[in-house]
Design a protein around this motif. Structure first.
Motif, PDB file in Angstrom:
ATOM      1  N   GLY A  99       0.754  -1.003   0.022  1.00 51.21           N
ATOM      2  CA  GLY A  99      -0.089   0.103  -0.134  1.00 51.21           C
ATOM      3  C   GLY A  99       0.774   1.160   0.027  1.00 51.21           C
ATOM      4  N   PRO A 100       0.282   2.520  -0.172  1.00 52.72           N
ATOM      5  CA  PRO A 100       0.847   3.781  -0.152  1.00 52.72           C
ATOM      6  C   PRO A 100       1.234   4.154   1.033  1.00 52.72           C
ATOM      7  CG  PRO A 100      -1.654   3.944  -0.620  1.00 52.72           C
ATOM      8  CD  PRO A 100      -1.230   2.536  -0.398  1.00 52.72           C
ATOM      9  N   GLY A 101       2.259   3.603   1.805  1.00 47.88           N
ATOM     10  CA  GLY A 101       2.963   4.012   2.982  1.00 47.88           C
ATOM     11  C   GLY A 101       3.936   3.023   3.515  1.00 47.88           C
ATOM     12  N   THR A 102       4.916   3.846   4.511  1.00 50.90           N
ATOM     13  CA  THR A 102       5.811   2.742   5.149  1.00 50.90           C
ATOM     14  C   THR A 102       5.357   1.935   6.053  1.00 50.90           C
ATOM     15  OG1 THR A 102       6.213   4.543   6.609  1.00 50.90           O
ATOM     16  CG2 THR A 102       7.768   4.420   4.716  1.00 50.90           C
ATOM     17  N   GLY A 103       4.003   1.859   6.439  1.00 56.72           N
ATOM     18  CA  GLY A 103       3.230   1.071   7.318  1.00 56.72           C
ATOM     19  C   GLY A 103       2.957  -0.518   6.675  1.00 56.72           C
ATOM     20  N   TYR A 104       3.029  -0.262   5.340  1.00 60.62           N
ATOM     21  CA  TYR A 104       2.581  -1.570   4.482  1.00 60.62           C
ATOM     22  C   TYR A 104       3.609  -2.448   4.279  1.00 60.62           C
ATOM     23  CZ  TYR A 104      -1.709   1.087   3.364  1.00 60.62           C
ATOM     24  OH  TYR A 104      -3.020   1.721   3.667  1.00 60.62           O
ATOM     25  N   ARG A 105       3.342  -3.888   4.378  1.00 69.36           N
ATOM     26  CA  ARG A 105       4.315  -4.973   4.150  1.00 69.36           C
ATOM     27  C   ARG A 105       5.109  -4.552   2.819  1.00 69.36           C
ATOM     28  NH1 ARG A 105       2.913  -9.154   1.080  1.00 69.36           N
ATOM     29  NH2 ARG A 105       0.597  -9.068   0.687  1.00 69.36           N
ATOM     30  N   ILE A 106       6.400  -4.967   2.789  1.00 73.60           N
ATOM     31  CA  ILE A 106       7.239  -5.091   1.469  1.00 73.60           C
ATOM     32  C   ILE A 106       6.716  -6.264   0.931  1.00 73.60           C
ATOM     33  CG2 ILE A 106       9.532  -4.986   0.676  1.00 73.60           C
ATOM     34  CD1 ILE A 106      10.543  -3.961   3.310  1.00 73.60           C
ATOM     35  N   VAL A 107       6.432  -6.070  -0.550  1.00 76.75           N
ATOM     36  CA  VAL A 107       6.150  -7.111  -1.309  1.00 76.75           C
ATOM     37  C   VAL A 107       7.265  -7.530  -2.618  1.00 76.75           C
ATOM     38  CG1 VAL A 107       3.596  -6.720  -1.154  1.00 76.75           C
ATOM     39  CG2 VAL A 107       4.709  -5.618  -2.914  1.00 76.75           C
ATOM     40  N   GLY A 108       8.256  -6.520  -2.500  1.00 78.29           N
ATOM     41  CA  GLY A 108       9.348  -6.860  -3.464  1.00 78.29           C
ATOM     42  C   GLY A 108      10.131  -5.773  -3.324  1.00 78.29           C
ATOM     43  N   LEU A 168       9.754   0.535 -14.434  1.00 79.82           N
ATOM     44  CA  LEU A 168       8.583   0.149 -13.660  1.00 79.82           C
ATOM     45  C   LEU A 168       7.424   0.849 -14.335  1.00 79.82           C
ATOM     46  CD1 LEU A 168       9.782   0.738  -9.944  1.00 79.82           C
ATOM     47  CD2 LEU A 168       9.810  -1.355 -11.106  1.00 79.82           C
ATOM     48  N   ARG A 169       6.327   0.191 -14.557  1.00 71.75           N
ATOM     49  CA  ARG A 169       5.154   0.685 -15.450  1.00 71.75           C
ATOM     50  C   ARG A 169       4.394   1.213 -14.176  1.00 71.75           C
ATOM     51  NH1 ARG A 169       1.419  -0.434 -19.597  1.00 71.75           N
ATOM     52  NH2 ARG A 169       0.306   1.023 -19.783  1.00 71.75           N
ATOM     53  N   THR A 170       3.723   2.458 -14.547  1.00 76.47           N
ATOM     54  CA  THR A 170       2.871   3.081 -13.618  1.00 76.47           C
ATOM     55  C   THR A 170       1.510   2.633 -13.660  1.00 76.47           C
ATOM     56  OG1 THR A 170       4.323   5.298 -14.013  1.00 76.47           O
ATOM     57  CG2 THR A 170       2.070   5.624 -12.997  1.00 76.47           C
ATOM     58  N   ARG A 171       0.987   2.227 -12.693  1.00 68.62           N
ATOM     59  CA  ARG A 171      -0.408   1.750 -12.653  1.00 68.62           C
ATOM     60  C   ARG A 171      -1.226   2.734 -11.668  1.00 68.62           C
ATOM     61  NH1 ARG A 171      -0.705  -1.182 -16.584  1.00 68.62           N
ATOM     62  NH2 ARG A 171       0.314  -3.148 -16.579  1.00 68.62           N
ATOM     63  N   GLY A 172      -0.947   3.540 -10.885  1.00 70.62           N
ATOM     64  CA  GLY A 172      -1.506   4.643  -9.991  1.00 70.62           C
ATOM     65  C   GLY A 172      -0.826   5.398  -9.403  1.00 70.62           C
ATOM     66  N   ALA A 173      -1.410   6.312  -8.454  1.00 71.47           N
ATOM     67  CA  ALA A 173      -0.641   7.174  -7.772  1.00 71.47           C
ATOM     68  C   ALA A 173      -1.492   7.533  -6.550  1.00 71.47           C
ATOM     69  CB  ALA A 173      -0.045   8.650  -8.397  1.00 71.47           C
ATOM     70  N   ARG A 190       6.724  -4.302 -11.976  1.00 68.32           N
ATOM     71  CA  ARG A 190       7.822  -4.593 -12.509  1.00 68.32           C
ATOM     72  C   ARG A 190       7.484  -5.565 -14.016  1.00 68.32           C
ATOM     73  NH1 ARG A 190      10.892  -6.836  -7.306  1.00 68.32           N
ATOM     74  NH2 ARG A 190       9.954  -8.831  -8.448  1.00 68.32           N
ATOM     75  N   SER A 191       8.664  -5.737 -14.525  1.00 70.15           N
ATOM     76  CA  SER A 191       8.507  -6.512 -15.947  1.00 70.15           C
ATOM     77  C   SER A 191       8.179  -8.002 -15.546  1.00 70.15           C
ATOM     78  CB  SER A 191       9.765  -6.436 -16.684  1.00 70.15           C
ATOM     79  OG  SER A 191      10.795  -7.025 -16.066  1.00 70.15           O
ATOM     80  N   ASP A 192       8.396  -8.372 -14.304  1.00 63.49           N
ATOM     81  CA  ASP A 192       8.111  -9.792 -14.016  1.00 63.49           C
ATOM     82  C   ASP A 192       6.598  -9.825 -13.412  1.00 63.49           C
ATOM     83  OD1 ASP A 192       8.352  -8.835 -11.400  1.00 63.49           O
ATOM     84  OD2 ASP A 192      10.115  -9.996 -10.862  1.00 63.49           O
ATOM     85  N   GLY A 193       5.837  -8.908 -13.259  1.00 59.91           N
ATOM     86  CA  GLY A 193       4.411  -8.641 -13.044  1.00 59.91           C
ATOM     87  C   GLY A 193       4.213  -8.619 -11.663  1.00 59.91           C
ATOM     88  N   VAL A 194       5.398  -8.269 -10.807  1.00 57.31           N
ATOM     89  CA  VAL A 194       5.241  -7.931  -9.430  1.00 57.31           C
ATOM     90  C   VAL A 194       4.648  -6.617  -9.294  1.00 57.31           C
ATOM     91  CG1 VAL A 194       6.266  -7.616  -7.130  1.00 57.31           C
ATOM     92  CG2 VAL A 194       6.880  -9.478  -8.540  1.00 57.31           C
ATOM     93  N   LYS A 195       3.689  -6.308  -8.432  1.00 57.88           N
ATOM     94  CA  LYS A 195       3.104  -5.029  -8.239  1.00 57.88           C
ATOM     95  C   LYS A 195       3.320  -4.563  -6.874  1.00 57.88           C
ATOM     96  CE  LYS A 195      -0.370  -5.853 -11.530  1.00 57.88           C
ATOM     97  NZ  LYS A 195      -1.937  -6.123 -11.994  1.00 57.88           N
TER      98      LYS A 195
END
Length: 135
Positions: A88-97, A105-110, A119-124
């Motif tokens: 999620g959008p903040g340092t309180g969210y878990r690291i997924v990658g 990196l492809r932009t999906r939102g802001a 990422r190119s491997d599909g990790v969002k």
């Protein structure tokens, strides 16, 4: 009274739409190839000359690309040595990658100072905007 836009807000951005595109020293196919850029690479437009764009990358390197080989699909380049991708959008969210310097990196939102990317491997995930350069 006219509003004055800051240069950061007024940036004209493009990204590479071809799979590999030559960055040239001048606005011509006869100009020397300085380097190759891959699909999605974000660039800031500095000048236009006919069907060519003078562009600059996140390291302030300048060159020319054919306008027809660019589009407006938003992408970012990681400018930090490592960028945590979070759920999620903040340092309180878990690291997924993690992404490293120069990763595209492809932009999906802001949201606020965070960008949702893929990422190119599909990790969002979400990355702090200060760690990125691009849209």
């Amino acid at each position: 009274m006219a509003l004055i836009q800051s240069p950061a807000l007024a940036r004209d951005m493009v990204s590479i739409k071809g799979s590999i595109v030559n960055m040239r020293s001048g606005p011509s196919t006869r100009s020397d190839v300085m380097w190759e850029l891959k699909r999605g690479y974000p660039l800031q437009v500095l000048k236009r000359k006919g069907s060519w764009l003078q562009v600059q990358d996140f390291e302030n390197d300048k060159g020319w690309v054919a306008k027809s080989l660019t589009n407006r699909k938003p992408h970012y380049i990681v400018k930090a040595s490592v960028a945590n991708m979070r759920s999620g959008p903040g340092t309180g969210y878990r690291i997924v990658g993690k992404s490293e310097r120069y990763d595209l990196l492809r932009t999906r939102g802001a949201k606020s100072d965070w960008v949702q990317v893929e990422r190119s491997d599909g990790v969002k995930g979400w990355v702090a905007k200060r760690l990125l350069w691009g849209w």
